[in-house]
Design an enzyme around this catalytic site. Structure first.
Site, PDB file in Angstrom:
ATOM      1  NE  ARG A  39      15.420  39.532 -10.108  1.00 36.64           N
ATOM      2  CZ  ARG A  39      15.371  38.316  -9.567  1.00 36.64           C
ATOM      3  NH1 ARG A  39      14.373  37.499  -9.833  1.00 36.64           N
ATOM      4  NH2 ARG A  39      16.325  37.900  -8.757  1.00 36.64           N
TER       5      ARG A  39
ATOM      6  CG  HIS B 250      11.183  38.541  -6.764  1.00 43.42           C
ATOM      7  ND1 HIS B 250      10.452  38.549  -7.928  1.00 43.42           N
ATOM      8  CD2 HIS B 250      10.291  38.469  -5.739  1.00 43.42           C
ATOM      9  CE1 HIS B 250       9.156  38.486  -7.615  1.00 43.42           C
ATOM     10  NE2 HIS B 250       9.041  38.438  -6.309  1.00 43.42           N
TER      11      HIS B 250
ATOM     12  CE1 TYR C 145      17.397  34.356  -8.491  1.00 39.83           C
ATOM     13  CE2 TYR C 145      17.242  33.924  -6.142  1.00 39.83           C
ATOM     14  CZ  TYR C 145      16.911  34.687  -7.243  1.00 39.83           C
ATOM     15  OH  TYR C 145      16.108  35.785  -7.113  1.00 39.83           O
TER      16      TYR C 145
HETATM   17  C1  TPP Z   1      -0.752  33.074  -8.455  1.00 35.22           C
HETATM   18  C2  TPP Z   1       0.564  33.323  -7.792  1.00 35.22           C
HETATM   19  N1  TPP Z   1       1.437  32.319  -7.626  1.00 35.22           N
HETATM   20  C3  TPP Z   1       2.633  32.537  -7.039  1.00 35.22           C
HETATM   21  C4  TPP Z   1       2.961  33.788  -6.590  1.00 35.22           C
HETATM   22  C5  TPP Z   1       4.314  34.039  -5.931  1.00 35.22           C
HETATM   23  N2  TPP Z   1       5.165  34.850  -6.825  1.00 35.22           N
HETATM   24  C6  TPP Z   1       5.351  36.166  -6.591  1.00 35.22           C
HETATM   25  S1  TPP Z   1       6.325  36.878  -7.749  1.00 35.22           S
HETATM   26  C7  TPP Z   1       6.501  35.412  -8.588  1.00 35.22           C
HETATM   27  C8  TPP Z   1       7.355  35.354  -9.835  1.00 35.22           C
HETATM   28  C9  TPP Z   1       6.713  35.952 -11.036  1.00 35.22           C
HETATM   29  O1  TPP Z   1       7.648  36.038 -12.072  1.00 35.22           O
HETATM   30  P1  TPP Z   1       7.378  36.864 -13.383  1.00 35.22           P
HETATM   31  O2  TPP Z   1       6.009  36.623 -13.881  1.00 35.22           O
HETATM   32  O3  TPP Z   1       8.505  36.579 -14.297  1.00 35.22           O
HETATM   33  O4  TPP Z   1       7.434  38.384 -12.889  1.00 35.22           O
HETATM   34  P2  TPP Z   1       8.645  39.196 -12.232  1.00 35.22           P
HETATM   35  O5  TPP Z   1       8.521  39.021 -10.748  1.00 35.22           O
HETATM   36  O6  TPP Z   1       9.914  38.683 -12.768  1.00 35.22           O
HETATM   37  O7  TPP Z   1       8.383  40.615 -12.621  1.00 35.22           O
HETATM   38  C10 TPP Z   1       5.814  34.394  -7.944  1.00 35.22           C
HETATM   39  C11 TPP Z   1       5.778  32.992  -8.412  1.00 35.22           C
HETATM   40  C12 TPP Z   1       2.012  34.825  -6.762  1.00 35.22           C
HETATM   41  N3  TPP Z   1       2.261  36.084  -6.392  1.00 35.22           N
HETATM   42  N4  TPP Z   1       0.834  34.577  -7.382  1.00 35.22           N
END
Ligand code: TPP
Ligand code: MG
Length: 352
Positions: A252, A256, A265
């Site tokens: 990445r 985010h 971080y």
């Molecule tokens: C069920 C749920 N738990 C927590 C969140 C908060 N949240 C938003 S993005 C994220 C990280 C997800 O990481 P990843 O699956 O690696 O996808 P990326 O954002 O890196 O594309 C989290 C924990 C959420 N949106 N939905």
């Protein structure tokens, strides 16, 4: 903490120079279409960050550097196949003809940002992590039962593989031999949680074995490697052989989302490295080596994308505000009586 080593210890097609480029069976027209798709996605993403700073869209999930995964995958599908995006692939519908104004409206929280999934074979964007996986598995199983020859492809992140919904969807699809491609965009971060704290597996693709499905790991910055892996996975799905897990590895290179400050971080050297090896420039270098891209063509493609995106934000901003009742109208087919009270309260507080 160990992160995946920089570089590409897994299949890739685009090399560093002509001598290390691998074989590619795509016709020139398809390579140029892929390039237009990459540039459109990149332009949409970069403009979105600007529009966010100008207060013209809300919080936005940046996908800078993920374009090769998204464009490579979509181009490997047939038009009748369905795509199930997460927030990270919010603009992937642009590659299926969804107007930029619609996607901007989605990020503006406006009802004109909703679309009918059946119109473009693009399901609604899922923000709750991994919830789109069982949707896609169910769709794929339904497609098999009906015999309508549609494959489903679901995008999700590395963090999503820790969710129950991912497990349920992957397991069901494998048991039912549903025509599903599970495409993990492993950018090695789930907000501030690094991959090493996300999973003890040596690689995410190892999870495929446990579900009884094939798994393949590719360089997510190589649009041709992604295309090939997804094309093969879709062919297996269409042949009745069930789902495949494709892990597309990248790093990445952006926050985010616009609300995130990763400086506390992230590994800055890895970010710099990822930005230097970014996927659009890599593919442009490949096209130039093959004599398919000139400065003039590159400029024309960028100008066309910019025009589409600029027209999109203008059209989105021209929408009249949506009526507050829509929040309730589309929540449940048969809503509870309390909705009427809630709507009245909303109108009172907001003047909506
Ligand atoms: C069920 C749920 N738990 C927590 C969140 C908060 N949240 C938003 S993005 C994220 C990280 C997800 O990481 P990843 O699956 O690696 O996808 P990326 O954002 O890196 O594309 C989290 C924990 C959420 N949106 N939905
Ligand atoms: Mg991630």
């Amino acid at each position: 903490m160990t992160e995946l080593a920089a570089g590409s210890p897994f299949p890739r097609v685009i090399g560093d120079d002509a001598s290390s480029d691998g074989a590619c069976r795509l016709p020139d027209s398809e390579l140029l279409a892929l390039h237009r798709a990459l540039v459109l996605l990149r332009t949409y993403d970069e403009r979105s960050v600007v529009y966010h700073r100008q207060g013209r869209i809300g919080t936005y999930a940046i996908y800078w550097g993920h374009e090769a995964i998204q464009a490579g995958a979509v181009h490997a599908l047939e038009d009748r196949d369905w795509i199930f995006p997460s927030y990270r692939e919010s603009a992937v519908g642009l590659l299926r003809g969804i107007p930029a104004s619609t996607v901007f409206s989605w990020w503006r929280g406006h009802p004109s940002g909703w679309w009918n999934p059946a119109d473009h074979g693009v399901a609604s964007i899922c923000v709750p992590i991994a919830t789109q996986v069982p949707h896609a598995a169910g769709f794929a199983w339904g497609s098999k039962l009906r015999g309508d020859d549609r494959v489903a492809l679901v995008f999700f992140g590395d963090g999503a593989t820790s969710e129950g919904a991912f497990h349920e969807g992957a397991n069901l699809a494998a048991v039912k031999k549903a025509p599903l491609v599970l495409l993990c965009s492993n950018n090695q971060w789930a907000i501030s949680t690094p991959i090493a704290e996300q999973s003890a597996a040596a690689s995410l693709v190892d999870k495929a074995v446990g579900y009884g499905m094939p798994g393949v790991r590719v360089d997510g910055t190589d649009v041709l490697a992604v295309h090939e892996a997804v094309r093969e996975a879709a062919a297996r799905a269409r042949a009745g052989e069930g789902p495949t897990f494709v892990e597309a590895v990248t790093y990445r290179a952006a926050p985010h989302a616009t609300a995130d400050d990763p400086s506390a971080y992230i590994d800055h050297d890895r970010v710099e490295q990822a930005r230097r090896a970014e996927c659009v420039g890599r593919f442009e270098g490949y096209l130039r080596r093959r004599g398919l891209l000139t400065d003039e063509l590159a400029e024309a493609v960028r100008a066309e994308a910019l025009e589409a995106v600029r027209a999109g934000i203008v059209a989105a901003e021209a929408e009249l505000p949506g009526d507050a009742s829509l929040i309730f109208d589309h929540a449940l087919a048969d809503g509870p009586q309390s909705f009427a009270h809630d709507l009245a309260e909303l109108r009172r507080v907001d003047g909506a």
